[in-house]
Design a protein around this motif. Structure first.
Motif, mmCIF file in Angstrom:
data_model
loop_
_atom_site.group_PDB
_atom_site.id
_atom_site.type_symbol
_atom_site.label_atom_id
_atom_site.label_comp_id
_atom_site.label_asym_id
_atom_site.label_seq_id
_atom_site.Cartn_x
_atom_site.Cartn_y
_atom_site.Cartn_z
ATOM 1 N N GLY A 1 0.795 -1.222 0.000
ATOM 2 C CA GLY A 1 0.000 0.000 0.000
ATOM 3 C C GLY A 1 0.822 1.265 0.000
ATOM 4 N N LYS A 2 2.159 1.120 -0.071
ATOM 5 C CA LYS A 2 3.036 2.286 -0.100
ATOM 6 C C LYS A 2 2.876 3.061 -1.411
ATOM 7 C CE LYS A 2 6.863 0.749 2.841
ATOM 8 N NZ LYS A 2 8.337 0.497 2.872
ATOM 9 N N SER A 3 3.212 4.333 -1.361
ATOM 10 C CA SER A 3 3.235 5.175 -2.556
ATOM 11 C C SER A 3 4.663 5.210 -3.096
ATOM 12 C CB SER A 3 2.772 6.591 -2.199
ATOM 13 O OG SER A 3 2.931 7.459 -3.296
ATOM 14 N N TYR A 4 4.816 5.013 -4.412
ATOM 15 C CA TYR A 4 6.147 4.940 -5.017
ATOM 16 C C TYR A 4 6.333 5.994 -6.106
ATOM 17 C CZ TYR A 4 6.667 0.391 -2.761
ATOM 18 O OH TYR A 4 6.766 -0.621 -1.830
ATOM 19 N N GLN A 5 7.606 6.332 -6.346
ATOM 20 C CA GLN A 5 7.960 7.231 -7.438
ATOM 21 C C GLN A 5 9.148 6.717 -8.252
ATOM 22 O OE1 GLN A 5 8.432 10.903 -5.156
ATOM 23 N NE2 GLN A 5 6.485 11.650 -5.968
ATOM 24 N N LEU A 6 9.760 5.593 -7.820
ATOM 25 C CA LEU A 6 10.942 5.077 -8.525
ATOM 26 C C LEU A 6 11.131 3.595 -8.237
ATOM 27 C CD1 LEU A 6 13.591 5.932 -10.162
ATOM 28 C CD2 LEU A 6 14.734 5.949 -7.921
ATOM 29 N N LYS B 1 18.398 10.050 -1.038
ATOM 30 C CA LYS B 1 18.444 11.502 -0.799
ATOM 31 C C LYS B 1 17.363 12.232 -1.584
ATOM 32 C CE LYS B 1 21.661 15.403 -0.915
ATOM 33 N NZ LYS B 1 23.046 15.835 -1.233
ATOM 34 N N THR B 2 17.110 11.793 -2.828
ATOM 35 C CA THR B 2 16.154 12.497 -3.690
ATOM 36 C C THR B 2 14.723 12.033 -3.482
ATOM 37 O OG1 THR B 2 17.857 12.843 -5.381
ATOM 38 C CG2 THR B 2 15.557 13.000 -6.094
ATOM 39 N N TYR B 3 14.514 10.721 -3.360
ATOM 40 C CA TYR B 3 13.165 10.162 -3.321
ATOM 41 C C TYR B 3 12.706 9.720 -1.936
ATOM 42 C CZ TYR B 3 13.115 10.050 -8.443
ATOM 43 O OH TYR B 3 13.133 10.394 -9.771
#
Length: 375
Positions: A184-189, A301-303
């Motif tokens: 259920g986590k939200s991801y971007q990469l 560091k970025t995400y």
């Protein structure tokens, strides 16, 4: 008991050189040599070595055809020797598709900073793949619009007509394994790191991802600079997602995978959703170029925690410290399981440190990624 090695090369000098290096290790013994691929096929059957070292360019039968024949008749772990050229890269990728487990440059000075280090690398690679069971690739039949040339004298297939031919090792009980429950986590990469056995493992995972995969993907594969261009092009021809060798300034886009260029390091700058890649020269103080730890640390560091990091087959422990930083930020970290790895080094380092939340067989990883991130 010593690991029994068959050394195959059309150069008597190179056969002797490789044999001498291997015999320096008390755990390795050269049981025979062969001067061409046909001899290699015959001696693999009669001598039954534990490992075969194989040249690509040889008379009578080349190394790619020999690997394919050996895998059908007497499956044996094979380490290829390759030239660091674009043509050598394509041929080596063909050999890995045919069933070879790993490769090294023929010029040993290209893989190490000293003669002693090069000798140790060759010995370690042979010992590492000797522990794994070779897998027979299925025969590939031609499909409409994608003809396959006759295999016997084939040197290499054109890039965009290649087909994934080498499956992951059989995993006992795989039919009983279920996908991990979605977090259920939200991801971007999605970030994937790998080394020995990685080209085939990445192919197995990435070909399952749909063209509309909702996130960008970064790939860190230990591989020479002359190989990553050819490897990215091959993956792009096989996958529904787009795959390219990463370039400095690339803006990360959903459904696109960016392969770190060999000999350099890949990092991120900017903010999630509008991040760009920074490709910088590799530092000689860092063992791996590209380095999984460096890219994973930059992703942390970025995400922050919006990353799914996957560590696939490979020697050593690269990726462990970067994965630790990602987990500290709340990211998810998965490792390939021991049974399906060519070399259970990198995934083991992450698993033993308690960083990985899942340890998965290779055939399930692609589907598990879609299940976790594809919503």
């Amino acid at each position: 008991m010593a690991i029994r090695v068959l050394v195959v090369d059309d150069s008597s000098f190179f056969r002797r050189r490789v044999s001498e290096i291997l015999e320096q290790d008390p755990l390795l013994t050269v049981v025979d040599t062969a001067a061409n691929g046909q001899e290699a096929v015959e001696k693999a059957r009669s001598v039954r070595p534990d490992v075969i070292t194989m040249d690509i360019e040889m008379p009578v039968m080349n190394g790619i055809a020999a690997v394919r024949a050996i895998m059908q008749a007497t499956p044996t772990p094979v380490l290829m020797f390759s030239s660091l050229t674009h043509e050598g890269a394509q041929a080596t990728l063909d050999a890995l598709d045919a069933g070879a487990m790993d490769f090294l440059p023929k010029r040993f000075e290209d893989i190490a900073r000293s003669k002693e280090e090069a000798i140790l690398q060759l010995q370690q690679r042979v010992k590492a793949i000797a522990r794994r069971r070779a897998v027979v690739p299925p025969r590939v039949s031609a499909s409409p619009g994608r003809p396959l040339s006759a295999l016997a004298g084939e040197r290499s297939r054109p890039l965009h007509t290649a087909a994934p031919t080498t499956p992951a090792p059989a995993v006992p009980g795989l039919e009983r394994r279920s996908l991990p429950r979605r977090s259920g986590k939200s991801y971007q990469l999605l970030a994937i790191g790998t080394s020995t056995g990685g080209p085939v493992a990445l192919q197995k995972v990435l070909t399952l991802l749909p063209a509309n995969f909702p996130h960008p993907i970064v790939l860190i594969q230990h591989m020479p600079g002359t190989f990553t261009t050819a490897f990215a092009a091959r993956l792009d021809g096989l996958c529904q997602i787009r795959v390219k060798e990463a370039q400095d300034g690339d803006q990360l886009r959903p459904g696109h995978a960016y392969l770190a260029p060999g000999g350099k390091q890949m990092m991120f700058e900017g903010r999630p959703g509008a991040a760009r890649l920074r490709i910088i020269e590799g530092n000689d103080k860092v063992n791996y170029k590209p380095c999984v730890d460096i890219t994973f640390a930059s992703a942390a560091k970025t995400y922050g925690g919006k990353v799914l990091a996957v560590v696939l087959t490979g020697m050593g422990a690269d990726g462990r410290e970067g994965a630790r930083l990602l987990k500290d930020q709340g990211a998810s970290v998965w490792a390939q399981d021991e049974e399906s790895c060519v070399v259970y080094g990198m995934p083991q380092a992450v698993a033993k440190a308690g960083i990985a939340t899942e340890s998965l067989p290779l055939p399930l990883i692609g589907e598990a990624i879609i299940n976790e991130m594809g919503h």
